[in-house]
Structures are given as C-alpha cells and as structure tokens.
Design a protein around this motif. Structure first.
Motif, short mmCIF file in Angstrom:
data_model
loop_
_atom_site.label_atom_id
_atom_site.label_comp_id
_atom_site.label_asym_id
_atom_site.label_seq_id
_atom_site.Cartn_x
_atom_site.Cartn_y
_atom_site.Cartn_z
N PRO A 32 0.76 -1.14 -0.12
CA PRO A 32 -0.09 0.06 0.12
C PRO A 32 0.98 1.34 -0.01
CG PRO A 32 -0.15 -1.03 2.26
CD PRO A 32 0.75 -1.97 1.42
N ARG A 33 0.36 2.35 -0.72
CA ARG A 33 0.88 3.57 -0.68
C ARG A 33 -0.43 4.48 -0.35
NH1 ARG A 33 3.42 3.61 -6.81
NH2 ARG A 33 5.22 2.61 -6.31
N PRO A 34 -0.23 5.51 0.08
CA PRO A 34 -1.27 6.86 0.48
C PRO A 34 -2.27 6.67 -0.48
CG PRO A 34 0.91 7.55 0.92
CD PRO A 34 1.06 6.60 0.09
N ASP A 35 -3.76 6.79 0.10
CA ASP A 35 -4.81 7.23 -0.79
C ASP A 35 -5.15 6.27 -1.95
OD1 ASP A 35 -7.31 8.51 -1.66
OD2 ASP A 35 -6.18 9.90 -2.70
N PRO A 36 -5.02 5.12 -1.85
CA PRO A 36 -5.22 4.04 -2.99
C PRO A 36 -6.54 4.33 -3.83
CG PRO A 36 -5.58 2.73 -0.81
CD PRO A 36 -5.05 4.14 -0.63
N ILE A 37 -7.67 4.55 -3.09
CA ILE A 37 -8.93 4.76 -3.77
C ILE A 37 -9.00 6.01 -4.54
CG2 ILE A 37 -11.31 5.18 -3.27
CD1 ILE A 37 -11.37 3.24 -1.04
N GLY A 38 -8.52 6.83 -4.06
CA GLY A 38 -8.24 8.09 -4.65
C GLY A 38 -7.55 8.30 -6.17
N ARG A 39 -6.25 7.51 -5.81
CA ARG A 39 -5.63 7.23 -7.10
C ARG A 39 -6.02 6.30 -8.12
NH1 ARG A 39 -1.53 4.21 -5.74
NH2 ARG A 39 -1.65 4.16 -3.50
N ALA A 40 -6.89 5.55 -7.43
CA ALA A 40 -7.61 4.27 -8.68
C ALA A 40 -8.63 5.13 -9.38
CB ALA A 40 -8.00 3.30 -7.59
N LEU A 41 -9.25 5.77 -8.49
CA LEU A 41 -10.42 6.84 -9.29
C LEU A 41 -9.89 7.75 -10.26
CD1 LEU A 41 -13.50 7.57 -9.28
CD2 LEU A 41 -12.85 9.30 -7.36
N ALA A 42 -8.72 8.27 -10.06
CA ALA A 42 -7.97 9.18 -11.00
C ALA A 42 -7.68 8.43 -12.12
CB ALA A 42 -6.79 9.84 -10.22
N MET A 43 -7.16 7.16 -12.04
CA MET A 43 -6.88 6.19 -13.17
C MET A 43 -7.93 5.93 -13.94
SD MET A 43 -3.62 6.43 -13.42
CE MET A 43 -3.93 8.17 -12.72
N ALA A 44 -9.27 5.56 -13.46
CA ALA A 44 -10.54 4.90 -14.09
C ALA A 44 -10.88 6.25 -14.95
CB ALA A 44 -11.25 4.48 -12.94
N LEU A 45 -11.19 7.51 -14.14
CA LEU A 45 -11.92 8.63 -14.87
C LEU A 45 -11.00 8.87 -15.94
CD1 LEU A 45 -12.91 10.58 -11.53
CD2 LEU A 45 -14.33 9.46 -13.49
N LYS A 46 -9.66 8.84 -16.07
CA LYS A 46 -8.95 8.99 -17.06
C LYS A 46 -9.13 8.18 -18.07
CE LYS A 46 -5.53 11.24 -19.37
NZ LYS A 46 -5.66 12.70 -19.78
N ALA A 47 -9.23 6.92 -17.84
CA ALA A 47 -9.45 5.77 -18.90
C ALA A 47 -10.85 6.09 -19.62
CB ALA A 47 -9.63 4.55 -18.09
N VAL A 48 -11.93 6.62 -18.69
CA VAL A 48 -13.17 6.74 -19.56
C VAL A 48 -12.96 7.91 -20.24
CG1 VAL A 48 -15.51 7.39 -18.97
CG2 VAL A 48 -14.55 5.36 -17.63
N GLN A 49 -12.22 9.04 -19.93
CA GLN A 49 -12.30 10.14 -20.64
C GLN A 49 -11.43 9.99 -21.77
OE1 GLN A 49 -9.63 13.35 -18.77
NE2 GLN A 49 -9.63 14.49 -20.75
N LEU A 50 -10.60 9.07 -21.96
CA LEU A 50 -9.45 8.74 -23.23
C LEU A 50 -10.36 7.82 -24.14
CD1 LEU A 50 -6.05 7.94 -21.49
CD2 LEU A 50 -6.71 9.88 -22.99
N ASP A 51 -11.33 6.99 -23.36
CA ASP A 51 -11.87 6.20 -24.44
C ASP A 51 -13.44 5.87 -23.88
OD1 ASP A 51 -13.11 4.25 -26.24
OD2 ASP A 51 -11.47 2.73 -26.05
N PRO A 52 -14.36 6.60 -23.77
CA PRO A 52 -15.73 6.38 -23.29
C PRO A 52 -16.33 5.17 -23.77
CG PRO A 52 -15.44 8.52 -24.49
CD PRO A 52 -14.32 7.88 -25.05
#
Length: 526
Positions: free
Chosen positions: A340-360
């Motif tokens: 674990p590193r700090p704020d895993p849910i926040g980092r995961a959310l940022a990656m998932a939102l970026k993925a959806v933005q790149l390819d809806p």
C-alpha cells in the motif's frame, strides 16, 4: 467518400466513423445504416429501403431495426428525444438531418457506396490498400475475419455473411484488438490469394477463417485462428447447435466465437510479450505482463504490475486500457492491502476516470470505474457504470465475471450468479475466482459442503478470502479442520481483522453476521 457533420467524420472508404479524429466503436450493420441514410439524406428512407440495403432483403424484425437505430444515435451523440442527427418520421421511415460540412472529401476507391464493398468486383483481387494507420503508438494485434464459407447445401450467402459480420461486430467490442472492417475483408470472399498475401493486403497480424455446414437439423461452424507471420493455426474450434430459430442460433454462436477469440488473442499476445526483454516492451506488452497479477492476485507480482503499468502510461499517455488496469492495481492496495501507498482509492479513481475520458466506449474502463465506486461505498454509481460496461461489451467473460462477483457481494445473487454463469460458459478455461459468486450464494443458503467444493474450484491458496470462506463453512459443519483453515487465513494475511475485511466488501448485514458466526464456530475470537 468522407462525410463530415459536427465533430464526426464518416469515412466509407475506410469503413470508419471518427469523432474529433478518433475512431468510434460502431457495429458494421450500424455503420451501414448510417452510410445509407447519409447517402440518401435528401429523402425519407423507408424501413424496407434500409432492410434491402443493409440486410440484403433478409427478414428483419422491428426490434432489430430499432436496436440498430438506437445504437447509431448513441454512436453519433444523438438521442430519440433530440433527433438532431437521425430523425424518425412516424409510419414513414428515417432521415439524416444533420448539416454536412462542405469540406474536402474524396470518392471511395472502389467507386461504390462503401456498404459491404458493393460496387467492387468481389471475385477479383481489386483490393483496398491496407489502412495507413496500421499500428498505433500502442501496437495492438490487428485481426481480419474472412467471410465464412458455405460448406453444404441448405445455407445461403446472406446467413454466412451475417454470421461473419456479427462476429466482427462482437470482436470490435474488445478494445485491445483492432478488427479489420467487413468492407475490406469481404473483398476476399473467394480466397483468390494465399492467406499470407490476403493478410498482408489487409495489414493483419492474425486471420480468422471459418466454414458453416448444415447437417439435417444441426448447424456446425468450424473456426480457426492463424498467425500470419508463421502460418501456424493457433486455435481451432467447432460449434454445433440444433437448428431451431436461425437468428437466435446466429446470435448465440457469434457470442461464443467472439468470446473465445478475444480470450485466445490475449493469451497469444502475452506469450509474445513474455519473450521480450524489458527494454523492448511497448505499452501493450507492459499491460499484458501486468495482467499476470490480476489473474492470480499473487501479492508477489503486485509491485511489478504497478511498475509495468506506470511505464505503460508513460510510453503511451493515451492508452485507456492501461489506465483502467492501473486503476485495478492501485485499488488492490485497498482491497488486499497489497504494497500500500497513500490514498489508493483516490489514485484508482483518478486512473479510472482518465481511462473513461480517453475512451468512453471502453467497457473495461467503465468496469473498473464501477469497481472503484463499489469500494467507495457508492452502490448506485457502481451499478450504473457496471451496466454501461455490460452494454458496451456483453461478450467479455472477464467483465461479466467482475459484474457477477461484485453484485453477489452486494447480495444480488439472482443477477450476480447469472452473469458469472455466462462468463464461465464463454470462457470454459476461466480462472478460479469466477466461482466466488457461487460460494457466497451457497453459504447464504446453508449449503456448506457446496461452499467447500466451490473453494476447491477457486483454487487460490494465496488469497485470504478462500481460507475465510473455507473456515466459516467448516465451522458451521463442526469440522475439526476449521481451526487449520483459520490458521491458513492468518498466515496468508498477518494481523487480519476478518470483520473489517468482510465489511470492506459491502456484504449485507445478515450475510456479515452469518459469516462471522461460522468463523467464531471455527475458533475465531473476533
């Protein structure tokens, strides 16, 4: 011909719809509907006209036509309420009403209308050139599906072409594949050239070839996947079904074939990536190697998977699937407390939102955005995003299994086990975690012997949940082995709080108490 309207370009020569220059995922029949409506935009196109042009006059239900119009509106950002692009004229038909940009456009190279290559001579090697953008920055496999051959009497070309188009359509929903459109691959209906030359003309790394045979009341479809560089057949299978409702049969077969090919292509690409040195890995190779962790959940592989995916998005900052898988790996820091590193849910959310933005249109991106919402305790957002993922690709066994898995944890076993069953059918060689839905259901039902059998099928000794379920079931059965199973759970997950772990997974209160009861009977003192 290229038609431009708003942010969209319809390229009939390349059989491609683009938005802002990026390809839009669109089924072949939906593309053909759009092409026909655009080319006849000066009038209302009747239902019969559409069916004649797109389906070759085959019997098509109103439901089928409505679903294609719905999918078309979704692809071009239109709705049934707005009708800014496709207008329904009650009892008369449909009309394309968006304004076309008078910018430069050129004719299709075959001189035809771009629908299934009509206007070209399909019996001569008058072949379209391979697309100039054959490999993107992330070099994903390119697959061509040749028209299935008629291998017996009692079948017509329309059925075999429809089967081929539906397989192509279903394969386009796997975002890690680039699938040559039927408008190009159908030029090789007669196989006038050797397979390697056909593949070279299409720019394909792999070719799918198949045949359809009718024997009495049964339909048999044979399919094989060929690696064009070596000429080797990598995979082959046969599909044998009773011939009842021909269109229901066609639908079922295309789902099975597409799912099998999608899984097989991932395995083939991984074996290639594993032979490369670290300096040779591109973004796609990094993603494939990282997948070894997500399949096994072996914590020893987690840190490497995280490093590989961070390298992947650095190599290709527009690679949506890599961002989505990185969301998965970051979330493992919370789900399983893996490195674990700090704020895993926040980092995961940022990656998932970026993925959806790149390819809806990426089903995998929406799937992992859904799972991040699950662990954020937002069930409504979880269900909405997961449904979006299932709508985008109903044939990906991994997405079906993920949906079934998490719905079952929420206590929605009717839908959860149905999706898990579909995943198992589409991927017979599935990983063991597909069985978690059934283990949870059987525990709720008090079928503890079945839970023990499910845990054996899961076969993930390095994952603490298998020992947790096993210990609880053994405790309920009063077995002396329950204590040993508890010890294994604590060995795999040192310092585990079973209550906290179960709560983390949003299990309903009654199921939580039932599990804790079993663990206490096994000797757990929490």
């Amino acid at each position: 011909m290229i038609y431009r309207f708003g942010a969209y370009e319809l390229d009939t020569a390349m059989f491609e719809l683009r938005c802002g220059g990026a390809p839009v995922a669109i089924e072949p029949q939906v593309f053909n509907v759009l092409t026909h409506l655009v080319e006849h935009r000066d009038r209302i196109v009747s239902r019969d006209d559409l069916i004649a042009a797109v389906w070759g006059g085959r019997a098509v239900s109103d439901t089928t036509l409505s679903s294609r119009i719905f999918a078309l509106r979704r692809a071009v950002g239109d709705t049934g309420e707005a009708q800014d692009v496709i207008r329904t004229v009650p009892r008369r038909g449909f009309r394309f009403v968006a304004d076309l940009d008078p910018g430069p456009a050129g004719p299709a190279p075959d001189g035809g209308n771009g629908i299934n290559g009509e206007g070209a001579n399909l019996h001569t090697p008058a072949v379209p050139a391979a697309p100039p953008e054959t490999h993107l920055a992330t070099a994903m496999p390119i697959l061509a599906v040749l028209p299935f051959k008629i291998a017996s009497e009692g079948l017509d070309r329309y059925f075999c072409d429809g089967l081929t188009e539906d397989v192509i359509s279903n394969l386009t929903q796997f975002r890690e594949l680039r699938v040559i459109a039927s408008g190009s691959s159908f030029h090789f209906r007669e196989r006038d050239l050797p397979l390697p030359e056909i593949a070279k003309s299409l720019g394909a790394d792999y070719v799918v070839d198949g045949s359809v045979r009718r024997e009495g009341d049964r339909l048999r479809v044979a399919v094989h996947l060929v690696e064009t560089a070596t000429g080797l057949t990598l995979w082959a299978d046969r599909y044998d079904r009773e011939l009842e409702d021909i269109f229901v049969l066609q639908d079922a077969m295309t789902h099975m074939i597409a799912a099998s090919l999608g899984v097989r292509m991932q395995t083939t690409a991984l074996s290639r990536a594993m032979r490369k040195s670290p300096s040779e890995l591109d973004a796609y190779d990094c993603l494939l190697k990282a997948r070894r962790y997500t399949v096994t959940l072996n914590e020893d592989m987690h840190a490497e998977a995280r490093d590989l995916l961070e390298k992947a998005i650095a190599l290709d900052p527009n690679y949506a699937e890599a961002f989505a898988l990185l969301a998965n790996v970051y979330l493992a820091e919370h789900r399983f407390n893996a490195n674990p590193r700090p704020d895993p849910i926040g980092r995961a959310l940022a990656m998932a939102l970026k993925a959806v933005q790149l390819d809806p249109q990426s089903a995998y991106a929406h799937c992992w955005l859904a799972i991040v919402h699950f662990f954020s305790k937002d069930s409504a957002q979880f269900e909405a995003e997961m449904q979006r993922a299932l709508d985008l690709n109903p044939n990906d066994p991994e997405i079906l299994a993920e949906a079934g898995h998490y719905l079952s944890f929420l206590g929605n076993f009717d839908q959860g086990t149905e999706l898990s069953n579909r995943a198992r059918q589409l991927n017979p060689l599935h990983p063991g975690w597909y069985h978690f839905s059934f283990a949870l259901l059987h525990y709720r039902q008090g079928r503890f012997e079945d839970v023990l059998a499910d845990v054996e099928r899961i076969s993930m000794p390095s994952f603490y949940w298998t020992h947790l379920l096993n210990a609880a079931a053994l405790g309920q059965l009063g077995r002396k082995e329950a204590a040993a199973s508890l010890d294994q759970m604590k060995s795999v997950k040192a310092g585990i709080s079973a209550a906290s772990e179960i709560r983390k997974w949003n299990i309903p209160d009654a199921d939580f108490e039932h599990l804790m009861q079993g663990l206490r009977k096994a000797g757990h003192d929490e």
